[in-house]
Enzyme design. Structure first.
Site, PDB file in Angstrom:
ATOM      1  N   ARG A 290      48.945  69.909   0.224  1.00 32.79           N
ATOM      2  CA  ARG A 290      48.800  71.370   0.416  1.00 32.79           C
ATOM      3  C   ARG A 290      49.727  72.110  -0.535  1.00 32.79           C
ATOM      4  O   ARG A 290      49.328  73.094  -1.173  1.00 32.79           O
ATOM      5  CB  ARG A 290      49.110  71.722   1.868  1.00 32.79           C
ATOM      6  CG  ARG A 290      49.136  73.223   2.180  1.00 32.79           C
ATOM      7  CD  ARG A 290      49.297  73.417   3.682  1.00 32.79           C
ATOM      8  NE  ARG A 290      49.806  74.730   4.046  1.00 32.79           N
ATOM      9  CZ  ARG A 290      49.031  75.808   4.278  1.00 32.79           C
ATOM     10  NH1 ARG A 290      47.721  75.711   4.124  1.00 32.79           N
ATOM     11  NH2 ARG A 290      49.561  76.959   4.636  1.00 32.79           N
TER      12      ARG A 290
ATOM     13  N   TYR B 118      56.196  79.414  -4.020  1.00 31.47           N
ATOM     14  CA  TYR B 118      55.506  78.663  -5.071  1.00 31.47           C
ATOM     15  C   TYR B 118      55.712  79.283  -6.450  1.00 31.47           C
ATOM     16  O   TYR B 118      55.510  78.619  -7.463  1.00 31.47           O
ATOM     17  CB  TYR B 118      54.013  78.543  -4.739  1.00 31.47           C
ATOM     18  CG  TYR B 118      53.786  77.768  -3.465  1.00 31.47           C
ATOM     19  CD1 TYR B 118      53.971  76.389  -3.424  1.00 31.47           C
ATOM     20  CD2 TYR B 118      53.438  78.418  -2.288  1.00 31.47           C
ATOM     21  CE1 TYR B 118      53.789  75.680  -2.247  1.00 31.47           C
ATOM     22  CE2 TYR B 118      53.264  77.716  -1.100  1.00 31.47           C
ATOM     23  CZ  TYR B 118      53.442  76.350  -1.099  1.00 31.47           C
ATOM     24  OH  TYR B 118      53.283  75.642   0.072  1.00 31.47           O
TER      25      TYR B 118
ATOM     26  N   HIS C 299      48.684  82.296   4.988  1.00 32.93           N
ATOM     27  CA  HIS C 299      50.023  82.796   5.275  1.00 32.93           C
ATOM     28  C   HIS C 299      49.945  84.236   5.777  1.00 32.93           C
ATOM     29  O   HIS C 299      49.314  85.081   5.140  1.00 32.93           O
ATOM     30  CB  HIS C 299      50.896  82.762   4.020  1.00 32.93           C
ATOM     31  CG  HIS C 299      51.330  81.384   3.631  1.00 32.93           C
ATOM     32  ND1 HIS C 299      51.802  81.069   2.371  1.00 32.93           N
ATOM     33  CD2 HIS C 299      51.384  80.223   4.347  1.00 32.93           C
ATOM     34  CE1 HIS C 299      52.104  79.788   2.318  1.00 32.93           C
ATOM     35  NE2 HIS C 299      51.861  79.256   3.503  1.00 32.93           N
TER      36      HIS C 299
ATOM     37  N   HIS D  56      51.172  67.438   3.762  1.00 39.74           N
ATOM     38  CA  HIS D  56      51.669  68.738   3.325  1.00 39.74           C
ATOM     39  C   HIS D  56      52.016  68.744   1.838  1.00 39.74           C
ATOM     40  O   HIS D  56      52.020  69.798   1.207  1.00 39.74           O
ATOM     41  CB  HIS D  56      52.886  69.143   4.158  1.00 39.74           C
ATOM     42  CG  HIS D  56      52.786  70.536   4.697  1.00 39.74           C
ATOM     43  ND1 HIS D  56      51.754  70.947   5.528  1.00 39.74           N
ATOM     44  CD2 HIS D  56      53.558  71.628   4.518  1.00 39.74           C
ATOM     45  CE1 HIS D  56      51.921  72.227   5.823  1.00 39.74           C
ATOM     46  NE2 HIS D  56      52.996  72.662   5.220  1.00 39.74           N
TER      47      HIS D  56
END
Length: 305
Positions: free
Chosen positions: A243, A275, A266, A240
């Site tokens: 990612r 982010y 998402h 992750h």
């Protein structure tokens, strides 16, 4: 568990087709609610009112559960009462207006571009190492979830178009571009992959174990951690993290939040917006290091000396 809860879980599995991992979480949350009810001699979910759900939430909070975990438990509870309303005539959903306590938002851990390059530059002709590099390259190139990587089959990968189709949360599929470096790494791995390797369902997994079976999530985690240590990384690298790094670097370079949302799969853009906080942290660090007035404390120290 009660017959009603088991019926609801069967519905989630057979109709909603939720993943085993999600079903396991729902089961755990509903067991928690039922145990809380049993302690208070409440046998019928239809007898619960909003005050009861708030009491359960307070109980979870006192036990030390984080806000995110309590929110997930509430989601399972709301879904159960929605189901009871549609299929058993329950007049109202007592969990509808209850909110979980907020907890500090933790930003995902990422690697910067130099760290990613160092992690992916391990040179080795060993078949398993080449497989590990191909998995890591694909995770970073396309922002895959660990479950999506493990479930990918050879037929999902369009080598000529440079695309891969994966199945994400809620059994939703999306098609993603595969970067040139990842494509090269996958090609090197496919030359060495056992051609007859397939799983019990007769499909042909893209990434296999040394025994020719579909690689497990646990194995991917262990192999990437080992790959990082061999490459001299100063921290353990997990799937992750790659990612997260993909999302952060894409957003930093493009500024296109909607595109990154689509690439990550998402359902809610609010999930992707975390982010933007990472990007702001980077800008704040640049500001602190570069702006003359931001370095006031350092200047004051020099004047005192």
């Amino acid at each position: 568990m009660s017959a009603t809860s088991l019926e609801f879980l069967d519905y989630l599995r057979d109709v909603r087709r939720l993943s085993p991992h999600t079903l396991s979480n729902y089961r755990r949350d509903l067991v928690s609610l039922e145990q809380w009810c049993q302690q208070r001699d409440i046998s019928d979910p239809g007898d619960l009112v909003e005050a009861d759900i708030r009491g359960w939430v307070s109980y979870l909070h006192r036990r030390g559960l984080a806000g995110n975990s309590i929110q997930r438990s509430l989601s399972a509870c709301r879904a159960l009462f929605d189901y009871l309303g549609r299929h058993h005539g329950l007049p109202s959903n007592p969990a509808r207006g209850v909110r979980a306590p907020r907890s500090p938002r933790k930003l995902p851990r990422t690697l910067d571009v130099d760290q990613v390059n160092r992690f992916l530059s391990t040179g080795d002709d060993d078949a398993l190492v080449l497989r590990d590099l191909a998995m890591a390259e694909l995770l970073y190139s396309s922002g895959l979830r660990l479950s999506e990587l493990v479930a990918a089959n050879i037929e999902d990968y369009d080598r000529s178009a440079g695309l891969i189709t994966v199945t994400g949360k809620g059994s939703k599929t999306r098609t993603l571009p595969v970067g040139s470096m990842a494509a090269q790494a996958i090609e090197r791995w496919l030359v060495l992959r056992a051609p007859a390797a397939e799983d019990s369902a007769g499909t042909h997994p893209l990434f296999t174990s040394s025994r020719g079976r579909r690689i497990s999530q646990r194995s991917v985690q262990q192999r990437l951690r080992l790959l990082g240590r061999r490459g001299g990384m100063d921290r353990d690298v997990h799937p992750h993290m790659l990612r997260h790094s993909f999302a952060s670097h894409m957003l930093e370079s493009s500024g296109d939040l909607r595109a990154v949302q689509e690439l990550l799969g998402h359902a809610n853009i609010a999930t992707t917006q975390i982010y933007t906080h990472l990007d702001f942290q980077h800008l704040a660090k640049v500001y602190d290091n570069a702006h003359p007035r931001a370095r006031r404390s350092a200047r004051s120290d020099e004047e005192e000396t």
